[in-house]
Motif scaffolding. Sequence first.
Motif, PDB file in Angstrom:
ATOM      1  N   SER A  26       8.924   3.014  -2.793  1.00  0.00           N
ATOM      2  CA  SER A  26       8.172   3.990  -3.576  1.00  0.00           C
ATOM      3  C   SER A  26       9.045   4.680  -4.613  1.00  0.00           C
ATOM      4  O   SER A  26       8.580   4.980  -5.712  1.00  0.00           O
ATOM      5  N   LYS A  27      10.332   4.898  -4.320  1.00  0.00           N
ATOM      6  CA  LYS A  27      11.207   5.530  -5.317  1.00  0.00           C
ATOM      7  C   LYS A  27      11.419   4.621  -6.521  1.00  0.00           C
ATOM      8  O   LYS A  27      11.529   5.097  -7.643  1.00  0.00           O
ATOM      9  N   ASP A  28      11.428   3.307  -6.281  1.00  0.00           N
ATOM     10  CA  ASP A  28      11.576   2.359  -7.389  1.00  0.00           C
ATOM     11  C   ASP A  28      10.302   2.288  -8.229  1.00  0.00           C
ATOM     12  O   ASP A  28      10.358   2.160  -9.455  1.00  0.00           O
ATOM     13  N   VAL A  29       9.154   2.383  -7.562  1.00  0.00           N
ATOM     14  CA  VAL A  29       7.880   2.416  -8.284  1.00  0.00           C
ATOM     15  C   VAL A  29       7.838   3.663  -9.161  1.00  0.00           C
ATOM     16  O   VAL A  29       7.481   3.599 -10.340  1.00  0.00           O
ATOM     17  N   ALA A  30       8.220   4.799  -8.597  1.00  0.00           N
ATOM     18  CA  ALA A  30       8.212   6.061  -9.347  1.00  0.00           C
ATOM     19  C   ALA A  30       9.100   5.969 -10.588  1.00  0.00           C
ATOM     20  O   ALA A  30       8.696   6.384 -11.681  1.00  0.00           O
ATOM     21  N   ALA A  31      10.291   5.405 -10.420  1.00  0.00           N
ATOM     22  CA  ALA A  31      11.205   5.269 -11.556  1.00  0.00           C
ATOM     23  C   ALA A  31      10.636   4.325 -12.611  1.00  0.00           C
ATOM     24  O   ALA A  31      10.729   4.592 -13.809  1.00  0.00           O
ATOM     25  N   ALA A  32      10.016   3.246 -12.159  1.00  0.00           N
ATOM     26  CA  ALA A  32       9.490   2.238 -13.090  1.00  0.00           C
ATOM     27  C   ALA A  32       8.308   2.758 -13.904  1.00  0.00           C
ATOM     28  O   ALA A  32       8.158   2.394 -15.072  1.00  0.00           O
ATOM     29  N   ILE A  33       7.481   3.591 -13.289  1.00  0.00           N
ATOM     30  CA  ILE A  33       6.295   4.077 -14.011  1.00  0.00           C
ATOM     31  C   ILE A  33       6.490   5.472 -14.598  1.00  0.00           C
ATOM     32  O   ILE A  33       5.590   6.008 -15.241  1.00  0.00           O
ATOM     33  N   GLY A  34       7.654   6.074 -14.359  1.00  0.00           N
ATOM     34  CA  GLY A  34       7.970   7.375 -14.949  1.00  0.00           C
ATOM     35  C   GLY A  34       7.215   8.536 -14.347  1.00  0.00           C
ATOM     36  O   GLY A  34       6.856   9.473 -15.058  1.00  0.00           O
ATOM     37  N   GLU A  35       6.974   8.482 -13.052  1.00  0.00           N
ATOM     38  CA  GLU A  35       6.266   9.574 -12.362  1.00  0.00           C
ATOM     39  C   GLU A  35       7.131  10.100 -11.223  1.00  0.00           C
ATOM     40  O   GLU A  35       8.096   9.460 -10.816  1.00  0.00           O
ATOM     41  N   LYS A  36       6.775  11.277 -10.703  1.00  0.00           N
ATOM     42  CA  LYS A  36       7.495  11.861  -9.574  1.00  0.00           C
ATOM     43  C   LYS A  36       7.216  11.057  -8.312  1.00  0.00           C
ATOM     44  O   LYS A  36       6.098  10.583  -8.106  1.00  0.00           O
ATOM     45  N   LYS A  37       8.243  10.942  -7.460  1.00  0.00           N
ATOM     46  CA  LYS A  37       8.100  10.187  -6.220  1.00  0.00           C
ATOM     47  C   LYS A  37       7.004  10.787  -5.342  1.00  0.00           C
ATOM     48  O   LYS A  37       6.236  10.053  -4.730  1.00  0.00           O
ATOM     49  N   ALA A  38       6.893  12.099  -5.287  1.00  0.00           N
ATOM     50  CA  ALA A  38       5.864  12.744  -4.461  1.00  0.00           C
ATOM     51  C   ALA A  38       4.464  12.341  -4.927  1.00  0.00           C
ATOM     52  O   ALA A  38       3.568  12.122  -4.102  1.00  0.00           O
ATOM     53  N   ASP A  39       4.281  12.218  -6.248  1.00  0.00           N
ATOM     54  CA  ASP A  39       2.980  11.804  -6.779  1.00  0.00           C
ATOM     55  C   ASP A  39       2.698  10.339  -6.459  1.00  0.00           C
ATOM     56  O   ASP A  39       1.568   9.964  -6.153  1.00  0.00           O
ATOM     57  N   VAL A  40       3.736   9.512  -6.506  1.00  0.00           N
ATOM     58  CA  VAL A  40       3.584   8.098  -6.158  1.00  0.00           C
ATOM     59  C   VAL A  40       3.263   7.967  -4.662  1.00  0.00           C
ATOM     60  O   VAL A  40       2.410   7.174  -4.278  1.00  0.00           O
ATOM     61  N   ASP A  41       3.941   8.752  -3.833  1.00  0.00           N
ATOM     62  CA  ASP A  41       3.683   8.714  -2.386  1.00  0.00           C
ATOM     63  C   ASP A  41       2.235   9.086  -2.074  1.00  0.00           C
ATOM     64  O   ASP A  41       1.591   8.452  -1.244  1.00  0.00           O
ATOM     65  N   LEU A  42       1.723  10.109  -2.746  1.00  0.00           N
ATOM     66  CA  LEU A  42       0.335  10.523  -2.531  1.00  0.00           C
ATOM     67  C   LEU A  42      -0.635   9.427  -2.987  1.00  0.00           C
ATOM     68  O   LEU A  42      -1.596   9.101  -2.286  1.00  0.00           O
ATOM     69  N   ALA A  43      -0.357   8.833  -4.146  1.00  0.00           N
ATOM     70  CA  ALA A  43      -1.200   7.745  -4.650  1.00  0.00           C
ATOM     71  C   ALA A  43      -1.153   6.555  -3.705  1.00  0.00           C
ATOM     72  O   ALA A  43      -2.185   5.953  -3.393  1.00  0.00           O
TER      73      ALA A  43
END
Length: 73
Positions: A26-43
């Motif tokens: 999830s941290k790699d997804v967050a970095a790749a899409i330019g969003e906060k990790k917490a927001d990616v985790d919730l999504a």
Amino acid sequence: MEKGPANPIIKEKVVAYLHTVQMAKSKDVAAAIGEKKADVDLAAKELAIEDVIEYLYITTSFLAIKGKVGTPE
């Protein structure tokens, strides 16, 4: 403090990115899409409930499109 529902735009970005890779943290997804990790985790949590993605536990947790990664032989 209670969080609201995930941003639908972030959910779309997560799914779009996961279609380009086999699996990702999830941290790699967050970095790749330019969003906060917490927001990616919730999504990711909501997408897993919706049966769109799945969590894979291979020494650590990864995200993947549901059914994209086969079972190891």
